[in-house]
Design a protein around this motif. Structure first.
Motif, PDB file in Angstrom:
ATOM      1  N   VAL A 173       0.843  -1.202   0.000  1.00  0.00           N
ATOM      2  CA  VAL A 173       0.000   0.000   0.000  1.00  0.00           C
ATOM      3  C   VAL A 173       0.874   1.247   0.000  1.00  0.00           C
ATOM      4  O   VAL A 173       0.655   2.189  -0.763  1.00  0.00           O
ATOM      5  N   ALA A 174       1.885   1.268   0.854  1.00  0.00           N
ATOM      6  CA  ALA A 174       2.780   2.422   0.921  1.00  0.00           C
ATOM      7  C   ALA A 174       3.530   2.610  -0.387  1.00  0.00           C
ATOM      8  O   ALA A 174       3.746   3.751  -0.840  1.00  0.00           O
ATOM      9  N   ARG A 175       3.928   1.524  -1.019  1.00  0.00           N
ATOM     10  CA  ARG A 175       4.640   1.635  -2.304  1.00  0.00           C
ATOM     11  C   ARG A 175       3.743   2.271  -3.366  1.00  0.00           C
ATOM     12  O   ARG A 175       4.191   3.113  -4.153  1.00  0.00           O
ATOM     13  N   LEU A 176       2.498   1.881  -3.401  1.00  0.00           N
ATOM     14  CA  LEU A 176       1.553   2.483  -4.343  1.00  0.00           C
ATOM     15  C   LEU A 176       1.378   3.971  -4.069  1.00  0.00           C
ATOM     16  O   LEU A 176       1.342   4.791  -4.997  1.00  0.00           O
ATOM     17  N   VAL A 177       1.254   4.329  -2.803  1.00  0.00           N
ATOM     18  CA  VAL A 177       1.040   5.731  -2.443  1.00  0.00           C
ATOM     19  C   VAL A 177       2.263   6.569  -2.782  1.00  0.00           C
ATOM     20  O   VAL A 177       2.145   7.672  -3.320  1.00  0.00           O
ATOM     21  N   VAL A 178       3.433   6.065  -2.483  1.00  0.00           N
ATOM     22  CA  VAL A 178       4.661   6.789  -2.823  1.00  0.00           C
ATOM     23  C   VAL A 178       4.756   6.993  -4.333  1.00  0.00           C
ATOM     24  O   VAL A 178       5.052   8.099  -4.813  1.00  0.00           O
ATOM     25  N   ASP A 179       4.498   5.954  -5.105  1.00  0.00           N
ATOM     26  CA  ASP A 179       4.582   6.085  -6.564  1.00  0.00           C
ATOM     27  C   ASP A 179       3.528   7.045  -7.099  1.00  0.00           C
ATOM     28  O   ASP A 179       3.805   7.824  -8.028  1.00  0.00           O
ATOM     29  N   ALA A 180       2.337   7.001  -6.539  1.00  0.00           N
ATOM     30  CA  ALA A 180       1.301   7.942  -6.978  1.00  0.00           C
ATOM     31  C   ALA A 180       1.708   9.375  -6.668  1.00  0.00           C
ATOM     32  O   ALA A 180       1.508  10.289  -7.483  1.00  0.00           O
ATOM     33  N   ASP A 181       2.301   9.579  -5.497  1.00  0.00           N
ATOM     34  CA  ASP A 181       2.737  10.925  -5.105  1.00  0.00           C
ATOM     35  C   ASP A 181       3.852  11.432  -6.024  1.00  0.00           C
ATOM     36  O   ASP A 181       3.905  12.627  -6.338  1.00  0.00           O
ATOM     37  N   LEU A 182       4.721  10.544  -6.457  1.00  0.00           N
ATOM     38  CA  LEU A 182       5.833  10.929  -7.327  1.00  0.00           C
ATOM     39  C   LEU A 182       5.468  10.914  -8.811  1.00  0.00           C
ATOM     40  O   LEU A 182       6.276  11.330  -9.641  1.00  0.00           O
ATOM     41  N   SER A 183       4.280  10.476  -9.145  1.00  0.00           N
ATOM     42  CA  SER A 183       3.919  10.283 -10.554  1.00  0.00           C
ATOM     43  C   SER A 183       3.975  11.563 -11.366  1.00  0.00           C
ATOM     44  O   SER A 183       4.164  11.518 -12.590  1.00  0.00           O
ATOM     45  N   ILE A 184       3.843  12.713 -10.723  1.00  0.00           N
ATOM     46  CA  ILE A 184       3.931  13.990 -11.441  1.00  0.00           C
ATOM     47  C   ILE A 184       5.271  14.129 -12.147  1.00  0.00           C
ATOM     48  O   ILE A 184       5.371  14.803 -13.181  1.00  0.00           O
ATOM     49  N   LEU A 185       6.291  13.487 -11.625  1.00  0.00           N
ATOM     50  CA  LEU A 185       7.622  13.575 -12.231  1.00  0.00           C
ATOM     51  C   LEU A 185       7.658  12.946 -13.617  1.00  0.00           C
ATOM     52  O   LEU A 185       8.481  13.335 -14.451  1.00  0.00           O
TER      53      LEU A 185
END
Length: 209
Positions: A126-138
């Motif tokens: 779950v945390a991995r998904l959230v981190v990737d979603a947060d960084l997806s703007i990059l």
């Protein structure tokens, strides 16, 4: 706020089993937290962008804990603050039970919010998904990334150009040092290549400052 924001929240809170009136009050509180003038990037539009990324990353109905974490992950966001994630997790922890969140989901969501503090490798999916979603703007197209970079600069408007350039370059260099930047296979596939190109381009500007 937009109707799209409200509709997504209404559907999600219904999935949790929340009372509609309580859910509506929570949404108004979230909207108020995200709407302060010092947050040209970290507003509800950012939340919606991360939720769209979560949909891309999962390709199905996302885990409830991941979506919950993204709704609250920037509830508190003070530029250069060192406890934003902890305070945001505390907001969720205090509100979660009122909208029907069970203890296990709440625990997963708050841990995921805390994982966005450093965006580093974590074992929790779950945390991995959230981190990737947060960084997806990059990993978005150039014009979208440029608007993001400009909005971040505006949030840090209290800092002079040289100080901001040094701090931003350090952050971007730290991301590039990771291999890969993203924590999930889907994140790498969707965003990694474009993110590296975007970061390199922005870095070249800051190095010339």
């Amino acid at each position: 706020m937009s109707r799209l924001d409200e509709e997504r929240w209404a559907g999600f809170s219904a999935r949790l089993g929340a009372d509609p009136e309580i859910a509506a009050a929570v949404f108004r509180a979230l909207d108020g937290l995200h709407a302060v003038p010092r947050r040209p990037y970290h507003g509800l539009s950012h939340v919606m962008q991360t939720l769209g990324a979560l949909d891309e990353l999962t390709g199905d109905q996302p885990p409830a804990a991941a979506e919950l974490a993204l709704w609250f992950h920037d509830a508190i966001c003070v530029p250069a603050g060192d406890s934003n994630e902890e305070r945001s997790a505390a907001v969720l922890d205090s509100i979660g039970p009122s909208i029907g969140v069970d203890a296990a989901t709440l625990g997963d969501a708050t841990r995921a919010i805390l994982a966005t503090k450093r965006h580093r490798e974590v074992a929790d999916e779950v945390a991995r998904l959230v981190v990737d979603a947060d960084l997806s703007i990059l990993g978005q197209p150039t014009d979208v990334y440029e608007r993001y970079a400009g909005a971040i600069r505006a949030e840090y408007g209290a800092f002079g150009d040289a100080e901001y350039a040094a701090g931003r370059a350090s952050f971007l260099e730290g991301l590039l040092a990771r291999n890969p930047i993203f924590l999930t296979g889907a994140g790498v596939s969707l965003y990694e290549g474009r993110a590296r190109a975007n970061i390199e381009r922005e870095l070249s500007k800051h190095r010339g400052s």
